[in-house]
Enzyme design. Structure first.
Site, PDB file in Angstrom:
ATOM      1  CE  LYS A 107     -26.095 -31.600  18.111  1.00  0.00           C
ATOM      2  NZ  LYS A 107     -25.062 -32.488  17.607  1.00  0.00           N
ATOM      3  CE  LYS A 121     -29.703 -33.842  24.868  1.00  0.00           C
ATOM      4  NZ  LYS A 121     -28.575 -33.065  24.441  1.00  0.00           N
TER       5      LYS A 121
HETATM    6  P1  NAD Z   1     -21.632 -37.348  28.572  1.00  0.00           P
HETATM    7  O1  NAD Z   1     -22.752 -37.768  29.444  1.00  0.00           O
HETATM    8  O2  NAD Z   1     -20.594 -38.339  28.141  1.00  0.00           O
HETATM    9  O3  NAD Z   1     -20.841 -36.119  29.273  1.00  0.00           O
HETATM   10  C1  NAD Z   1     -21.433 -35.167  30.100  1.00  0.00           C
HETATM   11  C2  NAD Z   1     -20.502 -34.943  31.285  1.00  0.00           C
HETATM   12  O4  NAD Z   1     -21.011 -33.882  32.091  1.00  0.00           O
HETATM   13  C3  NAD Z   1     -20.391 -36.175  32.193  1.00  0.00           C
HETATM   14  O5  NAD Z   1     -19.012 -36.479  32.386  1.00  0.00           O
HETATM   15  C4  NAD Z   1     -21.052 -35.736  33.504  1.00  0.00           C
HETATM   16  O6  NAD Z   1     -20.447 -36.305  34.646  1.00  0.00           O
HETATM   17  C5  NAD Z   1     -20.851 -34.242  33.451  1.00  0.00           C
HETATM   18  N1  NAD Z   1     -21.825 -33.473  34.208  1.00  0.00           N
HETATM   19  C6  NAD Z   1     -23.170 -33.575  34.186  1.00  0.00           C
HETATM   20  N2  NAD Z   1     -23.719 -32.658  35.001  1.00  0.00           N
HETATM   21  C7  NAD Z   1     -22.686 -31.966  35.544  1.00  0.00           C
HETATM   22  C8  NAD Z   1     -22.597 -30.892  36.464  1.00  0.00           C
HETATM   23  N3  NAD Z   1     -23.695 -30.347  37.007  1.00  0.00           N
HETATM   24  N4  NAD Z   1     -21.365 -30.414  36.783  1.00  0.00           N
HETATM   25  C9  NAD Z   1     -20.255 -30.975  36.260  1.00  0.00           C
HETATM   26  N5  NAD Z   1     -20.270 -31.993  35.390  1.00  0.00           N
HETATM   27  C10 NAD Z   1     -21.474 -32.486  35.040  1.00  0.00           C
HETATM   28  O7  NAD Z   1     -22.304 -36.652  27.320  1.00  0.00           O
HETATM   29  P2  NAD Z   1     -21.625 -36.299  25.900  1.00  0.00           P
HETATM   30  O8  NAD Z   1     -21.886 -37.430  24.959  1.00  0.00           O
HETATM   31  O9  NAD Z   1     -20.232 -35.795  26.113  1.00  0.00           O
HETATM   32  O10 NAD Z   1     -22.588 -35.112  25.443  1.00  0.00           O
HETATM   33  C11 NAD Z   1     -22.495 -33.793  25.990  1.00  0.00           C
HETATM   34  C12 NAD Z   1     -23.371 -32.871  25.157  1.00  0.00           C
HETATM   35  O11 NAD Z   1     -22.894 -32.873  23.813  1.00  0.00           O
HETATM   36  C13 NAD Z   1     -24.854 -33.291  25.096  1.00  0.00           C
HETATM   37  O12 NAD Z   1     -25.662 -32.139  25.088  1.00  0.00           O
HETATM   38  C14 NAD Z   1     -24.931 -34.039  23.778  1.00  0.00           C
HETATM   39  O13 NAD Z   1     -26.245 -33.998  23.249  1.00  0.00           O
HETATM   40  C15 NAD Z   1     -23.932 -33.270  22.928  1.00  0.00           C
HETATM   41  N6  NAD Z   1     -23.304 -34.015  21.834  1.00  0.00           N
HETATM   42  C16 NAD Z   1     -22.856 -35.295  21.996  1.00  0.00           C
HETATM   43  C17 NAD Z   1     -22.269 -35.960  20.913  1.00  0.00           C
HETATM   44  C18 NAD Z   1     -21.773 -37.390  21.026  1.00  0.00           C
HETATM   45  O14 NAD Z   1     -21.518 -38.008  19.969  1.00  0.00           O
HETATM   46  N7  NAD Z   1     -21.622 -37.945  22.210  1.00  0.00           N
HETATM   47  C19 NAD Z   1     -22.113 -35.311  19.682  1.00  0.00           C
HETATM   48  C20 NAD Z   1     -22.527 -34.002  19.567  1.00  0.00           C
HETATM   49  C21 NAD Z   1     -23.122 -33.358  20.639  1.00  0.00           C
END
Ligand code: NAD
Length: 294
Positions: free
Chosen positions: A171, A239
Site C-alpha cells: 500500500k 500520513k
Molecule cells: P475517515 O476519516 O473518513 O474515516 C475514519 C472513521 O473512523 C471516521 O468516521 C472516524 O470517526 C472513525 N474513528 C476514528 N477513530 C475511531 C475510534 N477510535 N473508534 C471508532 N471510530 C473511530 O477516513 P477514510 O478516508 O475512510 O480512511 C480510512 C483509512 O483508509 C485511512 O487509513 C486511509 O488512509 C485509508 N484509505 C482511504 C481512502 C480514501 O480514498 N478515502 C482510500 C484508500 C485507503
C-alpha cells in the site's frame, strides 16, 4: 450467518460496511461519531455503542481507521478488539498504517488466539461504494483464505502479497505512485492552461495514450473544475508519505520524486489545506507558477 463487527464508518468504511450488509452479512457497526452509525442502520446494519459491543458477538472484525495510533488503540486498548474477541476471531485491518504497527498487532493477536490479516485498500470512495477495491493482503495463507469471502465482497482485486505487514508495504508503494501521478497530472493541467489549450480535449487524448492513467480518468474533470471535495484528504496522504519515506529509508532506497511530492503535500497540510482532496496539489502548482485563480 457470519457476524461482522465493523469499526470506523468514514468515507471508506461506511460504504464497505453497507456492501457487507447488502451481501447478507450481519454487520454491527461502531464509529466514534454517531451519524455514521445511524446511516449504517438505514443500510441494513446494526449499531454498537462501543468497540466491545461491536466485537463480542463477531466472527470477523474489520477496522477502517485513519492512522496507526487509532488502530493500536482500538485493537490493543484495554477494552479493544483483542480484549473482547471470542475464540478464533478473524481480525481484518483495512486501514493504511505503518507496517511495524501491523506486525505488533499481529504478534499480540497471535498470543491472544486471534487470527489477523492486514488488508489496506486502494480505489478511493467510488471503489468502496462500488465494492470494487483493490486489496493487498498480508498474513498467513490460511488466514488470507478465511478473509477472502469478506474481502471479495468489498473488493474486486484481492491479492495475498506476503506475511503480516506486507499488505502495508505494498500500500505504501501504491501511495507513492498515486502522489507522484497526481503531481504530474496537476503540472500538466497548469501547463496546458498556460498555453491556452482546450484542456478537456487535451485530457481526453492524453487518456488514450501512454500518458493515460487512473488519476486522469477519475480526477481530471474535477481538477479542471477546481473541485477538491474529498475523496482522499491531503492529511491522510501526508500520513502515508511519512510511511513511504520511513520504509524507503529502512530499506536503503532513494526516492527523489517521492520526497519532492512529499514536501509539496506537507506544505499544503501545513498551510491548512489538509482537509481538501489530494488532487488539490493542483492549487500549489498554480501558485508556484503565479497563476492562482481562487
Ligand atoms: P475517515 O476519516 O473518513 O474515516 C475514519 C472513521 O473512523 C471516521 O468516521 C472516524 O470517526 C472513525 N474513528 C476514528 N477513530 C475511531 C475510534 N477510535 N473508534 C471508532 N471510530 C473511530 O477516513 P477514510 O478516508 O475512510 O480512511 C480510512 C483509512 O483508509 C485511512 O487509513 C486511509 O488512509 C485509508 N484509505 C482511504 C481512502 C480514501 O480514498 N478515502 C482510500 C484508500 C485507503
Amino acid at each position: 450467518m457470519t457476524t461482522v463487527g465493523f469499526i470506523g464508518l468514514g468515507i471508506m468504511g461506511g460504504p464497505m460496511a453497507a456492501n457487507l450488509a447488502d451481501a447478507g452479512y450481519d454487520v454491527i457497526g461502531y464509529n466514534r461519531s454517531q451519524p455514521a452509525v445511524d446511516k449504517l442502520i438505514q443500510q441494513g446494519g446494526r449499531a454498537a455503542g462501543s468497540i466491545a459491543e461491536a466485537v463480542r458477538e463477531a466472527d470477523v472484525v474489520v477496522t477502517m481507521l485513519p492512522d496507526s495510533p487509532d488502530v493500536a488503540e482500538v485493537a490493543l486498548g484495554d477494552d479493544g478488539v483483542l480484549a473482547n474477541a471470542k475464540d478464533n476471531l478473524l481480525y481484518i485491518d483495512c486501514s493504511t498504517i505503518r507496517p511495524e504497527t501491523t506486525r505488533t498487532v499481529a504478534e499480540q493477536a497471535g498470543a491472544a488466539g486471534v487470527r489477523v490479516v492486514d488488508a489496506p485498500v486502494s480505489g478511493g470512495e467510488q471503489g468502496a461504494i462500488d465494492g470494487a477495491l483493490s486489496i493487498m493482503v498480508g498474513g498467513s495463507e490460511a488466514d488470507f483464505a478465511a478473509a477472502s469471502p469478506v474481502l471479495n465482497t468489498v473488493g474486486k482485486t484481492v491479492v495475498h502479497v506476503g506475511p503480516a505487514g506486507a499488505g502495508q508495504t505494498v500500500k505504501a508503494a501504491n501511495q507513492l505512485i498515486v502522489a507522484g501521478t497526481l503531481e504530474l497530472v496537476a503540472e500538466a493541467i497548469v501547463f496546458l492552461e498556460a498555453h491556452g489549450v482546450d484542456t478537456e480535449a487535451a485530457l481526453q487524448v492524453l487518456s488514450g495514450g501512454l500518458a493515460g492513467n487512473a488519476i486522469l480518468d477519475r480526477k481530471g474533470a474535477a481538477m479542471l473544475a477546481r473541485q477538491f471535495t474529498p475523496g482522499f484528504r491531503l492529511e491522510l496522504h501526508h500520513k502515508d508519505l511519512g510511511i513511504v519515506q520511513a520504509a524507503a529509508r529502512d530499506a536503503g532506497v532513494t526516492i527523489p520524486l517521492g520526497s519532492t511530492v512529499s514536501q509539496l503535500v506537507g506544505s499544503l497540510v501545513a498551510r491548512g489545506d489538509g482537509g481538501l482532496d489530494h488532487s488539490a496539489l493542483l492549487k500549489l502548482v498554480e501558485e508556484l507558477s503565479g497563476r492562482a485563480t481562487k
